[in-house]
Enzyme design. Structure first.
Site, PDB file in Angstrom:
ATOM      1  N   HIS A  93       0.819  -1.217   0.000  1.00  0.00           N
ATOM      2  CA  HIS A  93       0.000   0.000   0.000  1.00  0.00           C
ATOM      3  C   HIS A  93       0.857   1.273   0.000  1.00  0.00           C
ATOM      4  CE1 HIS A  93       0.063  -0.137   4.552  1.00  0.00           C
ATOM      5  NE2 HIS A  93       0.078   1.160   4.394  1.00  0.00           N
ATOM      6  N   ASP A 229       1.102  -7.621   2.165  1.00  0.00           N
ATOM      7  CA  ASP A 229       1.230  -6.177   1.963  1.00  0.00           C
ATOM      8  C   ASP A 229       2.704  -5.752   1.884  1.00  0.00           C
ATOM      9  OD1 ASP A 229       0.843  -3.482   1.781  1.00  0.00           O
ATOM     10  OD2 ASP A 229      -0.594  -3.353   3.419  1.00  0.00           O
ATOM     11  N   SER A 657       4.065   2.496   8.216  1.00  0.00           N
ATOM     12  CA  SER A 657       3.807   1.455   7.227  1.00  0.00           C
ATOM     13  C   SER A 657       5.087   1.085   6.505  1.00  0.00           C
ATOM     14  CB  SER A 657       2.810   1.947   6.192  1.00  0.00           C
ATOM     15  OG  SER A 657       1.514   1.778   6.645  1.00  0.00           O
TER      16      SER A 657
HETATM   17  N1  ARG Z   1      -4.663   0.876   6.968  1.00  0.00           N
HETATM   18  C1  ARG Z   1      -3.421   0.851   6.276  1.00  0.00           C
HETATM   19  C2  ARG Z   1      -2.559   2.002   6.704  1.00  0.00           C
HETATM   20  O1  ARG Z   1      -3.036   3.044   7.064  1.00  0.00           O
HETATM   21  C3  ARG Z   1      -3.539   0.969   4.803  1.00  0.00           C
HETATM   22  C4  ARG Z   1      -4.075  -0.207   4.149  1.00  0.00           C
HETATM   23  C5  ARG Z   1      -4.306   0.038   2.707  1.00  0.00           C
HETATM   24  N2  ARG Z   1      -5.266  -0.886   2.236  1.00  0.00           N
HETATM   25  C6  ARG Z   1      -6.506  -0.567   1.829  1.00  0.00           C
HETATM   26  N3  ARG Z   1      -7.345  -1.528   1.591  1.00  0.00           N
HETATM   27  N4  ARG Z   1      -6.897   0.678   1.625  1.00  0.00           N
HETATM   28  O2  ARG Z   1      -1.374   1.929   6.609  1.00  0.00           O
END
Ligand code: ARG
Length: 743
Positions: A93, A229, A657
């Site tokens: 992501h 991911d 992330s």
């Molecule tokens: N919640 C994750 C973050 O803020 C991002 C995940 C991205 N995936 C998605 N399905 N939008 O790092």
């Protein structure tokens, strides 16, 4: 967790020990003093020097901040170096926007994945940078003595800027590095940071979204998770090893340190640390701030973003080309939308406001005990209360205005034309018109690349309808009201007409205008007129917040200073601010709610359980199904299972992330990629029983690279280690006892 950046074109939203292990985002230079013994107890086997050293290579040298702003500070994600040729792991992501930019109907890397089988196939990326942190120093004493509480907010920041500029010059006389002076603890401490920024970072590999984004927005921010991911990049340098812009002759970076990748696996209780660039937390926020977040900020953002997302999704699903164009901005906004939804829910459920009020009443008692304290801190909570009251009363309209003026992308885009309009009006003869027009051609190219006019026209109609219906009439600009009257409140018709008459609705029309820029055309363009009306009224409103914001930030600084005085034995950690931090904890399960227990790891079989060929978020690629059927996991399997994701107690936030999750021996065991639904209030209060970091297991990443993609070239350049370190049983018991005692 990725830094939440909402896709809003031109207007930045304002506001922008006895420590329990697990909580805290620590500055690496203080780890030896504050945390090292604690970390050793939990299973760390490295020396303090191996963790952080300025003279020798240490863990910090394998961590990079990823940015597209061209400067450090705005890191959207973190990466970890995993080979001696500058190979870098981050989340899928995090790479998503970049993968999207390389994607088209012909090369649909979002859908199919991308793997460079040699250096030549790696894809360069404009503006993407990888930043290494070299050193830092406390400069509080060079700044604080020159400030006083009688200074106005702007005098204060001018003074800080002046001193910082001098310090920065001295720290880097040859201008080789990037230097930042950053404030900590709400402005009570200052540190200078020296960074080296590499500007040639290439895309090396990404799994298909059906692996890298498996579970999509449904599973986002939630456990149990089954997502691969990760994506892979490589840092390049000039042939002499120095940072350089992209050039064919550039060579892979030789890093000072790279992380060995462990395939030994994780078990409950194992030590885990996470390094990275967390963006923002508000752990010292007052109860008034929490109240504002729950009742004003959250609900408004969630509501309005939701409207836009529904419209985008409809068109994205109907047409793959639109799907590709909007993929990245949709993912960003959907991520922010769900985040704020969860945050509100978490803040309420976990009674965060009440927790804060309890702390505040202790604080007031402590203040009342002493005349000097009363003098210094007596007005702090009142000040915070009044600051938030002033903002709250108008915040609904403000956010409605900002999003109203920016959600229709055409209105945000219109703001780019202000400078040109000015030159045209003044009949500039210096060549500025031509120059600006040339720049705008670039801006337009970027804008239209990921834009679909009919989709935006729908968003426009809906947002104008909401704005007209919900913005208090006396706050609607006259020009807007006139327009609505002209179309007799038919917003679809208004949208159709504005899009037909504005030159901003297609790239061809924009370029035709830029070939012959005229003041008459620009000053009559309905999208530009409307945008100026709406933004103008928001700027006035934002201006009225200035005093309230200054009051909040001053009292917040004093509140933090007072709390630290009140608890002299507590090791305080500063809020996240996009500087490098380390958090340590362990691999752990949790109880999500009454009668709900969550294991700490998920398996490939769980990917199969969730499979749903009718739902694009849960499609499992054929090749993965074949590998699953054969159980062909090689050295990456745990028995006949393949672990996909696991949980730790680490304290992370947006910006983390892609952060490497590292075991007690300094080896990579996974990448952090998300937080969990039960603890979405985490930016404001850490919840030990509930807060978990969701990680993708290094074995799953290697399995995908090796068995799924067949990218042996990448496997071969990594240092893969099979050793398992066992944390002794009695150590675990000891830790659990200590944790129980502090609870
Ligand atoms: N919640 C994750 C973050 O803020 C991002 C995940 C991205 N995936 C998605 N399905 N939008 O790092």
């Amino acid at each position: 967790m990725k830094r939440i950046v909402l896709f809003i074109a031109s207007f930045v939203l304002l506001f922008g020990s006895s420590v329990k292990a697990d909580e805290g985002m620590w500055l690496p230079i203080f780890v030896e003093r504050l945390n090292y013994t604690d970390m050793q107890k939990m299973g760390l086997q490295l020396t303090a020097e191996e963790i952080y050293s300025i003279n020798n290579s240490s863990l910090k040298d394998a961590i990079v901040g990823l940015s597209t702003s061209g400067e450090p500070g705005g890191y959207f994600c973190t990466g970890g170096i995993v080979s001696d040729k500058g190979l870098l792991f981050t989340n899928h992501h995090c790479g998503y926007d970049i993968i999207q930019k390389h994607s088209s109907i012909e090369h649909d890397y979002l859908a199919d994945g991308f793997w460079a089988m040699s250096l030549e196939e790696e894809l360069p990326n404009e503006r993407l940078t990888a930043t290494f942190f070299l050193r830092m120093e406390d400069v509080t004493d060079s700044i604080i003595p020159f400030l006083s509480d009688t200074m106005s907010a702007s005098q204060r920041s001018a003074k800080i800027r002046e001193i910082s500029n001098r310090l920065k010059k001295n720290a880097d006389p040859d201008k080789k590095y990037y230097v930042n002076v950053t404030s900590f603890f709400g402005g009570n401490e200052y540190y200078i940071f020296v960074y080296e920024v590499f500007r040639d970072v290439r895309l090396v590999g990404a799994p298909p979204s059906s692996i890298g984004k498996y579970g999509g927005d449904t599973d986002n921010w939630m456990w149990p998770r089954h997502t691969g991911d990760f994506s892979i990049f490589r840092v390049y340098t000039a042939p002499d090893g120095t940072p350089a812009d992209y050039a064919k002759e550039n060579v892979p970076l030789v890093p000072k340190h790279h992380l060995p990748v462990s395939i030994a696996g994780v078990e409950k209780g194992d030590f885990a640390m996470i390094w990275g660039y967390p963006g923002n937390t508000d752990r010292y926020m007052s109860s008034y701030g929490v109240d504002f977040q729950v009742n004003y900020f959250g609900p408004n953002i969630v509501r309005l973003l939701g409207e836009q997302l529904v419209i985008w999704k409809e068109d994205m699903s109907a047409d793959r080309e639109v799907g590709i164009k909007y993929a990245s901005k949709y993912a960003s906004n959907a991520n922010g939308w769900k985040y704020y939804l969860g945050e509100q829910r978490g803040l309420k459920r976990l009674n965060v406001k009440q927790q804060k009020e309890e702390l505040e009443s202790r604080f007031m008692q402590w203040v009342a005990e002493d005349a000097e304290r009363q003098e210094k801190y007596g007005g702090v909570l009142e000040g915070l209360k009044s600051g938030y009251e002033q903002i709250s009363s108008k915040f609904g309209p403000f956010i409605l205005g900002v999003l109203g003026a920016n959600s229709p992308e055409i209105l945000g885009f219109a703001q780019s034309f202000g400078t040109l309009a000015g030159y045209l009006e003044n009949k500039d003869k210096t060549g500025a018109i031509e120059e600006t027009a040339a720049e705008l051609r670039e801006v337009a190219r970027e804008h239209f690349k990921n834009y679909n006019t009919p989709t935006d026209q729908k968003v426009f109609a809906r947002m104008m309808e909401i704005y007209a219906g919900e913005m208090p009439a006396d706050m609607q600009p006259q020009g807007f009201k006139d327009m609505v009257a002209k179309y007799k409140g038919d917003f679809k018709f208004m949208a159709k007409d504005v899009f037909a008459k504005s030159f901003l609705s297609s790239e061809a029309k924009v370029n035709a205008f830029l070939n012959k820029p005229s003041h008459k055309v620009i000053s009559k363009d309905p999208a530009i007129i409307l945008s100026n009306e709406l933004m103008g009224s928001m700027i006035v409103l934002a201006g009225s917040y200035r005093a309230a914001n200054a009051e909040i930030s001053k009292n917040n600084r004093l509140f933090i200073a007072g709390l630290r005085e009140m608890m002299p034995d507590k090791a305080f950690y500063p809020d996240a601010n996009s500087t490098m931090r380390l958090t340590y904890g362990s691999v752990q399960d949790y109880k999500g709610a009454d009668a709900v227990y969550y294991d700490y790891k998920t398996r490939l079989s769980g990917v199969m359980e969730k499979e749903d060929p009718t739902n694009e978020e849960f499609i499992v690629p054929e090749r993965l199904k074949e590998l699953y059927a054969k159980k062909n996991y090689g050295r990456y399997g745990a028995g006949n299972k393949l672990i996909v994701n696991f949980l730790t107690t680490n304290d992370i936030t947006g910006g983390n992330s892609g952060s490497p999750v590292i075991n007690g021996r300094g080896e990579l065991i996974g990448l952090a990629f998300d937080g969990n639904w039960e603890a979405m209030s985490g930016n404001i209060a850490y919840e030990p029983a509930l807060q978990r970091t969701i990680c993708v297991d290094s074995r799953y990443m290697l399995f995908i690279i090796d068995k799924y993609a067949g990218a042996q070239n990448l496997i071969n350049e990594m240092t893969i280690t099979p050793r398992r370190i066992k944390v002794p049983k009695e150590k675990i018991l000891q830790i659990q006892k200590a944790a129980a005692a502090t609870n």
